[in-house]
Scaffold this active site. Sequence first.
Site, PDB file in Angstrom:
ATOM      1  CG  PHE A 164     -73.107  10.670  53.054  1.00 36.88           C
ATOM      2  CD1 PHE A 164     -72.596  10.118  54.063  1.00 36.88           C
ATOM      3  CD2 PHE A 164     -73.541  11.746  53.107  1.00 36.88           C
ATOM      4  CE1 PHE A 164     -72.140  10.518  55.117  1.00 36.88           C
ATOM      5  CE2 PHE A 164     -73.303  12.651  54.192  1.00 36.88           C
ATOM      6  CZ  PHE A 164     -72.507  11.879  55.207  1.00 36.88           C
ATOM      7  CE  LYS A 165     -74.884  12.748  56.634  1.00 34.33           C
ATOM      8  NZ  LYS A 165     -75.705  13.830  57.252  1.00 34.33           N
ATOM      9  CG  ASP A 166     -80.474   6.854  51.930  1.00 35.78           C
ATOM     10  OD1 ASP A 166     -81.150   6.916  52.786  1.00 35.78           O
ATOM     11  OD2 ASP A 166     -80.577   7.155  50.656  1.00 35.78           O
TER      12      ASP A 166
ATOM     13  CG  LEU B 115     -79.000   6.353  58.923  1.00 33.56           C
ATOM     14  CD1 LEU B 115     -79.328   7.989  58.980  1.00 33.56           C
ATOM     15  CD2 LEU B 115     -79.524   5.964  60.407  1.00 33.56           C
TER      16      LEU B 115
ATOM     17  CB  THR C 215     -78.574  12.780  59.479  1.00 35.35           C
ATOM     18  OG1 THR C 215     -77.185  12.765  59.090  1.00 35.35           O
ATOM     19  CG2 THR C 215     -78.973  11.755  60.605  1.00 35.35           C
TER      20      THR C 215
END
Length: 494
Positions: A114-116, A119, A149
């Site tokens: 989900f960090k994509d 980011l 992350t």
Amino acid sequence: MKYISTRDISTSPMGVSSAQAIKKGLAPDRGLYMPVEIPTLNNEDLEKLATLPYEKRACEILSMFLCDYDKEQLLSDCIEAYSEERFPGGAAPLVHIGDSVYSLELWHGPTCAFKDMALQIMPRLLSSALKMTGEEKKARILVATSGDTGKAALEGYKDVDGIDICVFFPVDGVSTMQKMQMTTQEGDNVRVCAVRGNFDDAQNGVKAIFADNSLSEKALSRGFFFSSANSINWGRLAPQIVYYVSAYCDLMKSGAISIGDKINVCVPTGNFGNIFAAYIAKTMGLPIDKLICASNANCVLTDFIRTGLYDRTRTFYKTMSPSMDILISSNLERLLYLLGGAEVTSDCMQKLSECGKYQAPDALMAKIRESFYGYSCNEEETAEVILNTYTEKGYLADPHTCVALGCLEKYRNDTNDTTPTVVASTASPYKFAKDVIISLGKACDSDEPGMILSTLEDLTDTTAPAPLKATLSMPVRFKEVCDPCEMSDFVFAE
């Protein structure tokens, strides 16, 4: 729209622009930047957003917070960040898995986590911020990661002009696939180092570098300054607000709810950024009723919500959901500020630093409990949810997502609340394939990543994501390991 520190107790705080807040990451007093006011959404706004594709929804929401950014450029950045190439099939699809539960799959980006979602856009926001503020020095991004992350930040910032990045991860605190993703990362401006200790040791090491004025001055003398890609940076957190708004719009479009209907949100939680983004969406006017904060065996947040005592002086557990193996949830500070003010926040953060714990005031906890419930799942419970979710619902989910699903079940059993609920699905099950295989009741003796992926494919008749398969053939570039006290040396090494 100005931004001020969560710890600024002055009577007339001096705000900074969103570009300055994103460039700095942390405020000078070590607090976190927050907007002085939260913009609002109404039913008309939601109806309009529901007609738009994800990238245009993102532009509309972000422009409400980033008022100093050029909206045309912001839209261009959103279109590029959330393109079909980066998110095949579309960003943040919503999957109905039964019983009015919807999995918000946030892991279809280039690193399968989900960090994509933040980011892929954040490097563009920072690059614009450097230009807007006339910054001539290079930004050196420092990241402590519990797994996802780090890779997402490395992928987002690789070969971006005017920026380089150093990522630190706990040497034994990430999955095999997470480690491979980071240590094989391409890019001329990226570096990675394992840290002896857990995530909090790595995070505290990064925070110590930020807090050391002599190191900041040394960096400036060498032509760069420090910034962050963790969710302590508003440029990382703001994009996360978007996908909760988008999920509500998709529920409306599908006919699952009508405009104005309440939903609940359940989030597997470590650093508190993802669930705080949902709370910001609620504060804006998105019809969210309850937020279920789901923890694994490291249940410091569950205990806090229930007792008001935040106590990091406890046993640390390594689990199959390592991105949640955290005892210092940095973004909780933003919630304390929003509901309790800067003076209370500053006092709590000082006590946490000096004593390792604090007791939040009763009045503040009453406000928090109006929206938040806290639950946790241990390892055995998580494994059971992985198995049951697959065998009973035909849905294959990773351990973090299954912590959330297990906590949601506990919440519903306690409250009989069957409100339609969006569960944040934070990673592909293939990032934690060995634990998923074992949870499904099958032996997995191999530690070879390719064999593990193939085993899960054969077992479930599913296909591993292409980015993870590509990682298997990439050479390892980064093998360095350091103690927390040596992290600053790594940062300054060229």
